[in-house]
Design an enzyme around this catalytic site. Structure first.
Site, mmCIF file in Angstrom:
data_model
loop_
_atom_site.group_PDB
_atom_site.id
_atom_site.type_symbol
_atom_site.label_atom_id
_atom_site.label_comp_id
_atom_site.label_asym_id
_atom_site.label_seq_id
_atom_site.Cartn_x
_atom_site.Cartn_y
_atom_site.Cartn_z
ATOM 1 N N ASP A 12 48.423 23.424 42.883
ATOM 2 C CA ASP A 12 47.565 24.296 42.075
ATOM 3 C C ASP A 12 46.233 23.611 41.756
ATOM 4 O O ASP A 12 46.168 22.387 41.660
ATOM 5 C CB ASP A 12 48.304 24.661 40.777
ATOM 6 C CG ASP A 12 47.721 25.897 40.115
ATOM 7 O OD1 ASP A 12 46.865 26.565 40.729
ATOM 8 O OD2 ASP A 12 48.131 26.199 38.973
ATOM 9 N N ASN A 60 50.268 36.235 44.375
ATOM 10 C CA ASN A 60 48.932 35.932 44.912
ATOM 11 C C ASN A 60 48.368 37.081 45.766
ATOM 12 O O ASN A 60 47.157 37.159 45.972
ATOM 13 C CB ASN A 60 48.935 34.633 45.731
ATOM 14 C CG ASN A 60 49.098 33.375 44.897
ATOM 15 O OD1 ASN A 60 49.622 32.371 45.363
ATOM 16 N ND2 ASN A 60 48.653 33.395 43.644
HETATM 17 C C1 IPE Z 1 51.225 29.185 41.868
HETATM 18 O O1 IPE Z 1 49.903 29.046 41.488
HETATM 19 C C2 IPE Z 1 51.324 29.595 43.298
HETATM 20 C C3 IPE Z 1 50.873 28.614 44.283
HETATM 21 C C4 IPE Z 1 50.510 27.379 44.040
HETATM 22 C C5 IPE Z 1 50.883 29.083 45.647
HETATM 23 P P1 IPE Z 1 49.120 30.214 40.739
HETATM 24 O O2 IPE Z 1 47.762 29.675 40.469
HETATM 25 O O3 IPE Z 1 49.202 31.479 41.501
HETATM 26 O O4 IPE Z 1 49.972 30.360 39.393
HETATM 27 P P2 IPE Z 1 49.568 30.964 37.979
HETATM 28 O O5 IPE Z 1 48.920 32.286 38.251
HETATM 29 O O6 IPE Z 1 48.580 30.020 37.360
HETATM 30 O O7 IPE Z 1 50.828 31.043 37.206
HETATM 31 C C1 IPE Z 2 46.382 27.087 44.305
HETATM 32 O O1 IPE Z 2 45.104 27.013 43.776
HETATM 33 C C2 IPE Z 2 46.414 27.761 45.646
HETATM 34 C C3 IPE Z 2 46.963 29.125 45.642
HETATM 35 C C4 IPE Z 2 47.511 29.724 44.621
HETATM 36 C C5 IPE Z 2 46.876 29.883 46.878
HETATM 37 P P1 IPE Z 2 44.496 28.180 42.887
HETATM 38 O O2 IPE Z 2 43.724 29.103 43.776
HETATM 39 O O3 IPE Z 2 45.532 28.837 42.064
HETATM 40 O O4 IPE Z 2 43.496 27.363 41.961
HETATM 41 P P2 IPE Z 2 43.143 27.656 40.434
HETATM 42 O O5 IPE Z 2 44.434 27.676 39.676
HETATM 43 O O6 IPE Z 2 42.432 28.983 40.421
HETATM 44 O O7 IPE Z 2 42.274 26.514 40.050
HETATM 45 MG MG MG Z 3 46.218 28.498 40.176
#
Ligand code: IPE
Ligand code: IPE
Ligand code: MG
Length: 248
Positions: A12, A60
């Protein structure tokens, strides 16, 4: 140092990494792929047997269409480019999640890479794609429900092993250690059943900055934990079975 057999990572913070630099979010995802390549080879060196990476969740799909499309393109490029590396390193590719929801071109490359690497045995790289634990459990319950309706399984005979066998992760042991980057302290619908006794580790580091050093910090901390699986510390000392590692 105690090396986890199965390491799972919620990768993340890609978006925030980019936003901090006033860059488009997709550049954060692109940088995140470099971390994936790096961490895969570090895990192999450390002797980790299973590495599960949460790459794209069921939720997502609700992100802006532009970001979803860019992530799918990135995934396709990664899979195409990585196959020869996986073969060279002896890594077997696996995937969990609702794979039918992925664009056809990507699910085909994925299936092809899974097939071609099936005999590799140095490490399993398991990608969670279009993955949500509640979705996985719902699909598993449908499978079991159909068996009960057919009469091939009796409701009263249903065991934990039957549930495990119906999950996408059926051939993979439960994670020993789960790392989440970027300071968020939640599970976000990841491996809810499988992490019942997993050690959790949270770091502020954003995924694109996650390197060998951070990985070693997490594993060092894991090595200091005592996994009790519901027993007392004294029972574990008596059993002399280190952390009861063999139990799961
Ligand atoms: C969790 O991250 C999913 C992945 C790392 C693929 P998100 O960024 O989607 O999670 P939330 O929305 O902060 O809970
Ligand atoms: C994790 O990074 C990757 C996916 C969920 C695909 P994020 O895209 O959630 O990054 P933040 O949480 O917005 O920084
Ligand atoms: Mg995230």
């Amino acid at each position: 140092m105690q090396i986890p057999t199965h390491l799972a990572i919620i990768m993340d913070g890609n978006g925030r990494w980019a936003e901090q630099r006033r860059l488009p979010r997709i550049l954060g995802h692109r940088k995140g792929v470099e971390s994936v390549q790096n961490i895969v080879s570090e895990c192999l060196d450390l002797g980790i047997r299973y590495l599960t990476l949460y790459a794209f969740s069921s939720e997502n799909w609700m992100r802006p269409q532009e970001e979803v499309e860019a992530l799918m393109t990135l995934l396709g490029t990664f899979l195409k480019k990585e196959l020869s590396q996986l073969q060279k390193m002896g890594i077997r590719l696996m995937a969990v999640g609702e794979l039918d929801r992925l664009p056809k071109s990507i699910s085909e490359i994925l299936k092809d890479s899974i097939k071609k690497t099936a005999d590799n045995d140095r490490m399993v790289l398991n990608l969670a794609l279009s993955y949500g634990s509640r979705d996985e459990l719902t699909r598993a319950m449908r499978t079991l429900g159909r068996e009960i309706a057919k009469g091939t399984l009796q409701a009263d005979d249903l065991t934990e092993a039957d549930i495990e066998a119906a999950l996408d992760t059926h051939s993979i042991p439960d994670p020993d250690l789960l790392i989440r980057t970027s300071g968020e302290m939640r599970i976000s619908n990841f491996l809810l059943w499988q992490t019942a006794y997993t050690e959790l580790y949270f770091t502020e580091t954003l995924w694109p900055d996650f390197s060998r050093e951070q990985l070693l910090l997490a594993i060092e901390e894991y090595s200091r934990r005592q996994r009790r699986f519901g027993l007392t510390g004294a029972q574990l000392r008596e059993s002399k079975v280190d952390g009861w590692e063999g139990r799961h």
